[in-house]
Design a protein around this motif. Structure first.
Motif, short mmCIF file in Angstrom:
data_model
loop_
_atom_site.label_atom_id
_atom_site.label_comp_id
_atom_site.label_asym_id
_atom_site.label_seq_id
_atom_site.Cartn_x
_atom_site.Cartn_y
_atom_site.Cartn_z
N THR A 403 0.83 -1.21 0.00
CA THR A 403 0.00 0.00 0.00
C THR A 403 0.86 1.26 0.00
OG1 THR A 403 -1.70 -1.18 1.24
CG2 THR A 403 -1.84 1.21 1.22
N VAL A 404 1.91 1.25 0.82
CA VAL A 404 2.82 2.39 0.87
C VAL A 404 3.47 2.62 -0.49
CG1 VAL A 404 5.00 3.21 1.85
CG2 VAL A 404 3.26 2.24 3.34
N SER A 405 3.83 1.49 -1.15
CA SER A 405 4.46 1.60 -2.47
C SER A 405 3.52 2.23 -3.49
CB SER A 405 4.90 0.21 -2.94
OG SER A 405 5.45 0.27 -4.22
N VAL A 406 2.25 1.79 -3.44
CA VAL A 406 1.27 2.34 -4.38
C VAL A 406 1.03 3.82 -4.13
CG1 VAL A 406 -1.17 2.22 -5.05
CG2 VAL A 406 0.14 0.11 -4.74
N LEU A 407 1.11 4.21 -2.85
CA LEU A 407 0.79 5.59 -2.48
C LEU A 407 2.00 6.51 -2.46
CD1 LEU A 407 -1.72 4.87 0.41
CD2 LEU A 407 -2.25 5.52 -1.92
N LYS A 408 3.12 6.06 -3.05
CA LYS A 408 4.32 6.89 -3.05
C LYS A 408 4.07 8.24 -3.71
CE LYS A 408 8.22 3.74 -2.64
NZ LYS A 408 9.35 3.10 -3.32
N ASP A 409 3.31 8.21 -4.80
CA ASP A 409 3.07 9.43 -5.55
C ASP A 409 1.79 10.14 -5.11
OD1 ASP A 409 5.36 8.94 -7.08
OD2 ASP A 409 4.23 7.69 -8.50
N VAL A 410 1.19 9.61 -4.09
CA VAL A 410 -0.05 10.22 -3.60
C VAL A 410 0.22 10.82 -2.22
CG1 VAL A 410 -2.46 9.82 -2.99
CG2 VAL A 410 -1.41 8.52 -4.86
N SER A 411 -0.14 12.04 -2.03
CA SER A 411 0.09 12.68 -0.74
C SER A 411 -0.81 12.06 0.32
CB SER A 411 -0.19 14.18 -0.83
OG SER A 411 -0.09 14.77 0.44
N MET A 412 -0.18 11.56 1.40
CA MET A 412 -0.92 10.96 2.50
C MET A 412 -0.96 11.90 3.70
SD MET A 412 0.43 7.03 2.23
CE MET A 412 -0.70 6.44 3.46
N LYS A 413 -0.41 13.09 3.51
CA LYS A 413 -0.40 14.07 4.60
C LYS A 413 -1.23 15.29 4.20
CE LYS A 413 2.63 12.17 7.53
NZ LYS A 413 3.93 12.72 7.82
N ASP A 414 -1.89 15.85 5.19
CA ASP A 414 -2.61 17.09 4.97
C ASP A 414 -1.59 18.21 4.79
OD1 ASP A 414 -4.11 19.48 7.04
OD2 ASP A 414 -4.81 18.98 5.02
N PRO A 415 -1.60 18.92 3.66
CA PRO A 415 -0.56 19.93 3.39
C PRO A 415 -0.57 21.09 4.38
CG PRO A 415 -2.31 20.04 1.74
CD PRO A 415 -2.56 18.81 2.54
N LEU A 416 -1.71 21.38 5.01
CA LEU A 416 -1.79 22.52 5.92
C LEU A 416 -1.23 22.17 7.31
CD1 LEU A 416 -2.77 25.40 6.63
CD2 LEU A 416 -4.98 24.37 7.24
N THR A 417 -1.70 21.06 7.87
CA THR A 417 -1.35 20.74 9.26
C THR A 417 -0.20 19.73 9.37
OG1 THR A 417 -2.98 18.95 9.30
CG2 THR A 417 -3.71 21.14 9.99
N GLY A 418 0.09 18.99 8.30
CA GLY A 418 1.17 18.01 8.33
C GLY A 418 0.78 16.66 8.90
N VAL A 419 -0.47 16.49 9.37
CA VAL A 419 -0.91 15.19 9.88
C VAL A 419 -1.50 14.38 8.71
CG1 VAL A 419 -1.32 16.04 12.19
CG2 VAL A 419 -3.19 16.07 10.52
N TYR A 420 -1.83 13.10 8.98
CA TYR A 420 -2.37 12.25 7.93
C TYR A 420 -3.73 12.78 7.47
CZ TYR A 420 1.22 8.79 8.98
OH TYR A 420 2.42 8.16 9.16
N ASN A 421 -4.07 12.44 6.20
CA ASN A 421 -5.35 12.87 5.66
C ASN A 421 -6.33 11.70 5.57
OD1 ASN A 421 -4.48 11.37 3.47
ND2 ASN A 421 -3.87 13.16 2.28
N ARG A 422 -7.52 11.97 5.06
CA ARG A 422 -8.58 10.96 4.98
C ARG A 422 -8.18 9.79 4.09
NH1 ARG A 422 -14.15 11.80 6.01
NH2 ARG A 422 -15.23 9.83 5.78
N LYS A 423 -7.38 10.08 3.05
CA LYS A 423 -6.92 9.03 2.15
C LYS A 423 -6.11 7.97 2.91
CE LYS A 423 -5.76 7.11 -1.82
NZ LYS A 423 -6.71 6.27 -2.58
N TYR A 424 -5.26 8.43 3.82
CA TYR A 424 -4.47 7.51 4.64
C TYR A 424 -5.39 6.60 5.45
CZ TYR A 424 -1.53 5.82 8.45
OH TYR A 424 -0.89 5.01 9.36
N LEU A 425 -6.41 7.17 6.05
CA LEU A 425 -7.34 6.39 6.86
C LEU A 425 -8.03 5.32 6.02
CD1 LEU A 425 -8.93 5.90 9.49
CD2 LEU A 425 -10.53 7.67 8.72
N GLU A 426 -8.47 5.69 4.83
CA GLU A 426 -9.20 4.74 4.00
C GLU A 426 -8.32 3.58 3.53
OE1 GLU A 426 -10.56 7.32 0.96
OE2 GLU A 426 -12.27 8.11 2.14
#
Length: 575
Positions: A403-426
């Motif tokens: 999963t991490v490999s697939v999401l390399k090019d996908v931002s898993m962090k919220d750009p404003l706060t720096g914490v994980y985003n909803r995509k990471y949770l899903e």
């Protein structure tokens, strides 16, 4: 309904395997065809009383009251028969009910086994043969005398018999492998398994690993129980003390196995755990009885024979809770399936043993004890369960890596706060298992802050709230921006009391902080919903989303009832 059928097939298969195994051991222990079986004996007990043994049952196998322990002398006259020239013969004594014995042929000592002076030997599960010199074979009668030292039982489980020397070697070798060589491997396996589990617990420290603590202690405490089935020719302690230790540790093994089964089967179900503790108290009561009662070997034998009745009842209870868990999981959990099959075999073999021991106690019948093999099978089942656990963990890790490999090019962090985003949770939601707390946090009146001070100030408020949260949680806890001003905090290996404590700490820290932006002093409060519960390893996404939605409901309850507060509750049970 397919898993019900699977459970039925497992039960039937386990019972058949157990009965066939016992029947095989019973047949292999009997004298081979063509053997000259010696059934008529004249017996002299330690008091000098004489009996005709095996014909009228005058002398019971378990020493009755008034018959002291000591030397019993068995004598039999084997009538002449046709000895084949060129063949060598041997006397075989299988599973003697003595602590030690000597064999005489025509008054000449031909061999001895164990400690004849004090009876500090353990040979009841062994098989021995004694070659017969040719000079004895052509007398009118072959007089065989066996002097056996007895502390609580006497006689023979299998009548002594004469066969050719080659047959005797084969018979003894086969029975030696089955009787205790397999248990040598079990002893080594228990040491390795027990210590491996302890190492796993020590280095893991996580809640799922701790459930194996009881199995590790069961493996280690059962080692001496296995030793009781292997020959010990000379001991430094009395046989009575040795037997006490063996029996007490056997019941302690039962206790640890039961506690382990309850941990695996009940999960976070407190009602199930309470019922399991009640059964544990009964087992500990039996441990106390066999420890402090019966101060002669014959009495102690009667006590622990009837005390063993607690074993099938405990195992039946464990079988019941395993079956309930199996049905609840619809047969998908391989760990439960393996433990269930091992327990079915164990229950059958233990029941056979208890039936034989009571029958032996009352009717002097022959007993082939097999429960030790059932326990070995069960420990083996635990080993496979551990292996399945590691495989499941490995697959989970591999899935996460992929999963991490697939999401390399996908931002898993919220750009404003720096914490994980909803995509990471899903994408990572299946990684949540064990005792987990979900904290759903929402900033009170955030729209008013945006409307009053503008979105730039609102963004700085979001960053401030995140920085406060990060200072209050552990490095391996997960903070996710769930929505605009809503955050989800995931606390692993955490109970509801700890989750409530962490949530209150976050709420208070934010309420006590003050943010000054562009000359404005802005007071911020948050509302938090806390939902904690146990998530099984094979829980579906639906189940885990149910936990998160429950935390969301509790959050809105906190907002409706005044804001700047925390509402906590138990998550729904895993389906």
């Amino acid at each position: 309904m397919r898993y019900y059928e699977k459970l039925l097939y497992l039960s039937i298969g386990g019972v058949i395997v157990a009965i066939l195994f016992w029947h095989l051991l019973f047949i292999l222990s009997l004298p081979p065809s063509g053997a000259i079986v010696i059934t008529q004996w004249s017996v002299v007990d330690p008091s000098g009383n004489s009996y005709e043994y095996r014909e009228d049952g005058t002398l019971s196998k378990v020493l009755p009251e008034g018959v002291p322990s000591g030397i019993f002398t068995y004598t039999s006259k084997v009538e002449p028969f046709i000895w084949e020239k060129g063949k060598k013969y041997a006397l075989v004594i299988s599973h003697p009910s003595f602590n030690a014995f000597e064999v005489y042929i025509d008054g000449m000592l031909v061999g001895s086994v164990g400690d004849m002076e004090h009876g500090r030997s353990n040979i009841w599960n062994s098989v021995f043969y004694f070659p017969i010199d040719e000079k004895f074979l052509y007398d009118d009668k072959l007089i065989i005398t066996i002097r056996g030292y007895s502390t609580y039982i006497q006689g023979f489980d299998v009548d002594p018999f004469i066969i050719t020397l080659s047959q005797a070697v084969h018979y003894v070798s086969l029975n030696t492998i089955i009787s205790f060589r397999l248990l040598d491997f079990a002893i080594g396996g228990n040491i390795v398994i027990g210590l491996s589990i302890l190492v796993l617990i020590f280095f893991s420290g996580s809640e799922p690993a701790k459930k194996y603590l009881y199995f590790a202690l069961a493996s280690l405490s059962s080692i001496l129980f296995y030793f009781d089935y292997t020959p010990i020719l000379h001991m430094h302690i009395s046989y009575f003390v040795y037997k006490k230790i063996v029996v007490v540790l056997a019941f302690l093994s039962l206790y640890f196995v039961h506690r382990g089964i309850v941990c695996v089967s009940c999960g976070s179900d407190m009602k199930c755990k309470r019922k399991g503790r009640v059964m544990s108290y009964f087992v500990l009561l039996v441990v106390s009885i066999v420890t402090f009662f019966g101060w002669d070997m014959a009495t102690f034998r009667r006590i622990y024979t009837y005390a063993y009745l607690i074993v099938p009842f405990t195992f039946l209870y464990d079988l019941w809770v395993l079956s309930l868990r199996y049905v609840k999981d619809k047969g998908r959990d391989s760990e439960i399936t393996i433990l269930l099959l091992g327990m079915i075999v164990n229950v059958v073999l233990v029941s056979i043993d208890i039936y034989q021991l009571i029958k032996e106690l009352m009717l002097n019948s022959y007993a082939v004890l097999v429960s030790v093999y059932g326990f070995s099978i069960f420990i083996l089942a635990i080993n496979f369960a551990l292996l399945a656990d590691y495989i499941r963990l490995y697959r989970r890790v591999k899935t996460q890596e992929e999963t991490v490999s697939v999401l390399k090019d996908v931002s898993m962090k919220d750009p404003l706060t720096g914490v994980y985003n909803r995509k990471y949770l899903e994408d990572m939601i299946l990684g949540f298992s064990g005792h987990v707390c979900f904290l759903m946090l929402d900033i009170d009146h955030f729209k008013k802050i945006n409307d009053t001070y503008g979105h730039e100030v609102g963004d700085k408020v979001l960053k401030h709230v995140v920085s406060v949260i990060m200072m209050q949680v552990r490095s391996d806890d997960i903070v996710i921006r769930y929505g605009g001003e809503e955050f989800l905090i995931v606390l692993r290996d955490t109970s509801i009391s700890t989750g409530r404590l962490v949530g209150e700490r976050i709420r208070k820290a934010i309420a006590d902080s003050m943010i000054i932006i562009s000359g404005y002093e802005i007071k911020i409060t948050v509302s938090i919903g806390v939902c904690c519960g146990y998530i099984s390893d094979n829980a579906s996404e639906e189940v885990i989303w149910g936990f998160i939605n429950k935390a969301d409901e509790l959050l809105y309850l906190a907002k409706r009832t005044g804001r700047n507060k925390l509402v906590a509750g138990e998550c729904p049970a895993t389906k």
